[in-house]
Scaffold this motif. Structure first.
Motif, PDB file in Angstrom:
ATOM      1  N   LEU A   1     -35.539  -1.045 -19.371  1.00  0.00           N
ATOM      2  CA  LEU A   1     -34.673  -0.242 -20.243  1.00  0.00           C
ATOM      3  C   LEU A   1     -35.472   0.894 -20.883  1.00  0.00           C
ATOM      4  CD1 LEU A   1     -31.858   0.105 -21.488  1.00  0.00           C
ATOM      5  CD2 LEU A   1     -32.594  -1.436 -23.322  1.00  0.00           C
ATOM      6  N   VAL A   2     -36.672   0.592 -21.342  1.00  0.00           N
ATOM      7  CA  VAL A   2     -37.533   1.625 -21.927  1.00  0.00           C
ATOM      8  C   VAL A   2     -37.887   2.662 -20.860  1.00  0.00           C
ATOM      9  CG1 VAL A   2     -39.750   2.089 -23.045  1.00  0.00           C
ATOM     10  CG2 VAL A   2     -38.428   0.049 -23.693  1.00  0.00           C
ATOM     11  N   TRP A   3     -38.243   2.206 -19.657  1.00  0.00           N
ATOM     12  CA  TRP A   3     -38.593   3.129 -18.584  1.00  0.00           C
ATOM     13  C   TRP A   3     -37.422   4.040 -18.222  1.00  0.00           C
ATOM     14  CZ3 TRP A   3     -42.231   5.716 -16.421  1.00  0.00           C
ATOM     15  CH2 TRP A   3     -42.029   6.327 -15.192  1.00  0.00           C
ATOM     16  N   ALA A   4     -36.195   3.536 -18.314  1.00  0.00           N
ATOM     17  CA  ALA A   4     -35.033   4.360 -18.003  1.00  0.00           C
ATOM     18  C   ALA A   4     -34.990   5.607 -18.891  1.00  0.00           C
ATOM     19  CB  ALA A   4     -33.746   3.547 -18.152  1.00  0.00           C
ATOM     20  N   THR A   5     -35.533   5.518 -20.086  1.00  0.00           N
ATOM     21  CA  THR A   5     -35.623   6.677 -20.972  1.00  0.00           C
ATOM     22  C   THR A   5     -36.915   7.446 -20.744  1.00  0.00           C
ATOM     23  OG1 THR A   5     -34.230   5.687 -22.673  1.00  0.00           O
ATOM     24  CG2 THR A   5     -35.774   7.380 -23.402  1.00  0.00           C
ATOM     25  N   VAL A   6     -38.057   6.765 -20.809  1.00  0.00           N
ATOM     26  CA  VAL A   6     -39.360   7.425 -20.684  1.00  0.00           C
ATOM     27  C   VAL A   6     -39.525   8.063 -19.306  1.00  0.00           C
ATOM     28  CG1 VAL A   6     -41.870   7.042 -20.680  1.00  0.00           C
ATOM     29  CG2 VAL A   6     -40.437   5.929 -22.411  1.00  0.00           C
ATOM     30  N   GLY A   7     -39.109   7.384 -18.270  1.00  0.00           N
ATOM     31  CA  GLY A   7     -39.265   7.883 -16.912  1.00  0.00           C
ATOM     32  C   GLY A   7     -38.260   8.954 -16.523  1.00  0.00           C
ATOM     33  N   ASN A   8     -37.210   9.115 -17.324  1.00  0.00           N
ATOM     34  CA  ASN A   8     -36.217  10.165 -17.092  1.00  0.00           C
ATOM     35  C   ASN A   8     -36.769  11.450 -17.701  1.00  0.00           C
ATOM     36  OD1 ASN A   8     -34.111  11.972 -17.073  1.00  0.00           O
ATOM     37  ND2 ASN A   8     -32.659  10.614 -18.111  1.00  0.00           N
ATOM     38  N   LEU A   9     -37.303  12.317 -16.892  1.00  0.00           N
ATOM     39  CA  LEU A   9     -37.999  13.503 -17.371  1.00  0.00           C
ATOM     40  C   LEU A   9     -37.120  14.438 -18.177  1.00  0.00           C
ATOM     41  CD1 LEU A   9     -40.041  14.219 -14.122  1.00  0.00           C
ATOM     42  CD2 LEU A   9     -40.796  12.992 -16.187  1.00  0.00           C
ATOM     43  N   ALA A  10     -35.804  14.357 -17.998  1.00  0.00           N
ATOM     44  CA  ALA A  10     -34.886  15.227 -18.722  1.00  0.00           C
ATOM     45  C   ALA A  10     -34.431  14.631 -20.054  1.00  0.00           C
ATOM     46  CB  ALA A  10     -33.671  15.536 -17.854  1.00  0.00           C
ATOM     47  N   ASP A  11     -34.816  13.391 -20.339  1.00  0.00           N
ATOM     48  CA  ASP A  11     -34.420  12.745 -21.593  1.00  0.00           C
ATOM     49  C   ASP A  11     -35.243  13.338 -22.739  1.00  0.00           C
ATOM     50  OD1 ASP A  11     -34.559  10.670 -23.800  1.00  0.00           O
ATOM     51  OD2 ASP A  11     -33.084   9.746 -22.477  1.00  0.00           O
ATOM     52  N   GLY A  12     -34.602  13.726 -23.801  1.00  0.00           N
ATOM     53  CA  GLY A  12     -35.288  14.370 -24.925  1.00  0.00           C
ATOM     54  C   GLY A  12     -35.741  13.440 -26.024  1.00  0.00           C
ATOM     55  N   THR A  13     -35.622  12.127 -25.831  1.00  0.00           N
ATOM     56  CA  THR A  13     -35.978  11.171 -26.879  1.00  0.00           C
ATOM     57  C   THR A  13     -37.392  11.381 -27.400  1.00  0.00           C
ATOM     58  OG1 THR A  13     -34.455   9.512 -26.004  1.00  0.00           O
ATOM     59  CG2 THR A  13     -36.211   8.710 -27.441  1.00  0.00           C
ATOM     60  N   ILE A  14     -38.358  11.595 -26.509  1.00  0.00           N
ATOM     61  CA  ILE A  14     -39.752  11.703 -26.954  1.00  0.00           C
ATOM     62  C   ILE A  14     -39.998  12.944 -27.806  1.00  0.00           C
ATOM     63  CG2 ILE A  14     -40.662  10.324 -25.042  1.00  0.00           C
ATOM     64  CD1 ILE A  14     -41.668  12.991 -23.807  1.00  0.00           C
ATOM     65  N   GLY A  15     -39.117  13.917 -27.751  1.00  0.00           N
ATOM     66  CA  GLY A  15     -39.283  15.129 -28.538  1.00  0.00           C
ATOM     67  C   GLY A  15     -38.265  15.291 -29.651  1.00  0.00           C
ATOM     68  N   GLU A  16     -37.507  14.228 -29.939  1.00  0.00           N
ATOM     69  CA  GLU A  16     -36.473  14.294 -30.979  1.00  0.00           C
ATOM     70  C   GLU A  16     -37.005  14.931 -32.251  1.00  0.00           C
ATOM     71  OE1 GLU A  16     -34.990  10.413 -31.864  1.00  0.00           O
ATOM     72  OE2 GLU A  16     -33.564  10.461 -30.226  1.00  0.00           O
ATOM     73  N   GLY A  17     -36.274  15.929 -32.726  1.00  0.00           N
ATOM     74  CA  GLY A  17     -36.650  16.583 -33.963  1.00  0.00           C
ATOM     75  C   GLY A  17     -37.684  17.692 -33.804  1.00  0.00           C
ATOM     76  N   LEU A  18     -38.345  17.763 -32.662  1.00  0.00           N
ATOM     77  CA  LEU A  18     -39.357  18.803 -32.423  1.00  0.00           C
ATOM     78  C   LEU A  18     -38.895  19.829 -31.400  1.00  0.00           C
ATOM     79  CD1 LEU A  18     -42.631  16.669 -32.173  1.00  0.00           C
ATOM     80  CD2 LEU A  18     -41.768  17.914 -34.155  1.00  0.00           C
ATOM     81  N   ILE A  19     -38.023  19.406 -30.498  1.00  0.00           N
ATOM     82  CA  ILE A  19     -37.589  20.295 -29.425  1.00  0.00           C
ATOM     83  C   ILE A  19     -36.093  20.556 -29.530  1.00  0.00           C
ATOM     84  CG2 ILE A  19     -39.409  19.535 -27.858  1.00  0.00           C
ATOM     85  CD1 ILE A  19     -37.245  17.879 -26.373  1.00  0.00           C
ATOM     86  N   GLU A  20     -35.689  21.694 -29.010  1.00  0.00           N
ATOM     87  CA  GLU A  20     -34.262  22.020 -28.973  1.00  0.00           C
ATOM     88  C   GLU A  20     -33.605  21.471 -27.707  1.00  0.00           C
ATOM     89  OE1 GLU A  20     -34.166  26.269 -29.521  1.00  0.00           O
ATOM     90  OE2 GLU A  20     -34.330  26.035 -31.700  1.00  0.00           O
ATOM     91  N   ARG A  21     -34.370  21.534 -26.603  1.00  0.00           N
ATOM     92  CA  ARG A  21     -33.840  20.995 -25.345  1.00  0.00           C
ATOM     93  C   ARG A  21     -34.966  20.860 -24.331  1.00  0.00           C
ATOM     94  NH1 ARG A  21     -32.711  25.273 -21.543  1.00  0.00           N
ATOM     95  NH2 ARG A  21     -32.973  27.267 -22.589  1.00  0.00           N
ATOM     96  N   VAL A  22     -34.674  20.089 -23.276  1.00  0.00           N
ATOM     97  CA  VAL A  22     -35.610  19.886 -22.164  1.00  0.00           C
ATOM     98  C   VAL A  22     -34.939  20.414 -20.904  1.00  0.00           C
ATOM     99  CG1 VAL A  22     -36.898  18.184 -20.812  1.00  0.00           C
ATOM    100  CG2 VAL A  22     -36.441  17.750 -23.228  1.00  0.00           C
ATOM    101  N   GLU A  23     -35.703  21.108 -20.101  1.00  0.00           N
ATOM    102  CA  GLU A  23     -35.208  21.639 -18.831  1.00  0.00           C
ATOM    103  C   GLU A  23     -36.143  21.141 -17.728  1.00  0.00           C
ATOM    104  OE1 GLU A  23     -35.187  26.093 -16.890  1.00  0.00           O
ATOM    105  OE2 GLU A  23     -34.997  25.885 -19.061  1.00  0.00           O
TER     106      GLU A  23
END
Length: 151
Positions: free
Chosen positions: A27-49
């Protein structure tokens, strides 16, 4: 992890972080391994491309004020739940030659450990700022993942 990080060139900074998460590794990998998921940058980034998939993909983090950082994925292994990335556009950051590795490890059926490693070369006279920036970024990633998955 079967992929070893070769010492391609010396780097002056080495930062490691790890955190136990209260969710299954897949379940964690589904987020971390998804390169387009912005969770790791929440609050610091506007978007991931992201352009492309897996190894060779290009990931751009769009920051406030029109700034961006760009990474190339060097290795992406869902079976090992890890990826290695190289920053190819450092934007305003006080370092260069950044190489990072994220891995999600199982810690029982309902828990995981996220392990993150970052290496970089500080720009002349910027060693303290570079170290502080990388530490703050990895601390932010760990906190964001703990909020999402419990920790």
């Amino acid at each position: 992890m079967h992929f070893s990080l070769p010492d391609l060139f010396p780097r002056g900074l080495h930062v490691e972080r790890a955190a136990r998460l209260a969710s299954p590794a897949d379940l964690v990998w589904a987020t971390v391994g998804n390169l387009a998921d912005g969770t790791i940058g929440e609050g610091l980034i506007e978007r991931v491309e992201v352009t492309g998939e897996g190894a060779g993909a290009i990931r751009r983090f769009h920051l406030p004020g029109g700034l961006s950082l760009t990474e190339r994925i060097e290795h992406h292994d869902p079976a090992e739940r890890c990826y290695v990335y190289r920053m190819i556009d450092h934007g305003p950051l006080p370092f260069t030659r950044y190489l990072g590795c994220a891995q999600v490890l199982a810690a029982g059926p309902d828990a995981a450990v996220i392990s993150w490693l970052a290496m970089a070369q500080p720009i002349d006279g910027e060693a303290e700022a570079a170290q502080a920036t990388i530490e703050a970024n990895l601390d932010h990633v760990m906190a964001a993942l703990k909020r999402r998955f419990g920790g």
